[in-house]
Design a protein around this motif. Sequence first.
Motif: not given
Length: 186
Positions: A80-101
């Motif tokens: 409910e905290q994620f304003q409509g973003k799916s769990l799958k979308e959040l995982k993709l964002l996290a992995k992408d951010e991790r890769k860039r970092q």
Amino acid sequence: MGEETGNKFGERTHQHYHIHFYTEKELKKDTVQKWIRNTFNLKGKEQYCVRVHIDLDERTRWWRYPMKEKLVYWTKDVEEQFQGKSLKELKLLAKDERKRQVEQNIKTRQNLLDKNAFRDNMFRHFKEQYDEKIPSDKKIWCDISMYYIRHSKTPPFGKLDDTVIDFKVSIGHITIEEVYDLRHNS
């Protein structure tokens, strides 16, 4: 709760966990640690770390953080905290951010290694060049400046006085105590 086996450079390290949760109660750090030990059977700072955040600038990013490698535990009420973003979308964002970092951390580490290698090579060069006869600080300062220029680098003029002193300490021409005296008795 996310499981991680990589360090900030993407290299394999010991298995550890990132556990993020929200509470409106004020909890002591040792209470949280005891809860983690009892709930997840994790012991010691090698397996997890507890940090208390009073205010979060980027709440979604904070919740995403444990997802960067492997998500192992998740509660539906958090979605409910994620304003409509799916769990799958959040995982993709996290992995992408991790890769860039990871890429940025590797680049930063390499730059530091290159900088240290440059300094070590420069000091070795001048130690051989001067042999036993150490010239004046002015001559060393000018030689260091020219060394940078010959290597297509801008001399760090604001730090060259310190570099001269570092060089003289590295070859044993002055001691740390003499550096202290230079800095504090002038």
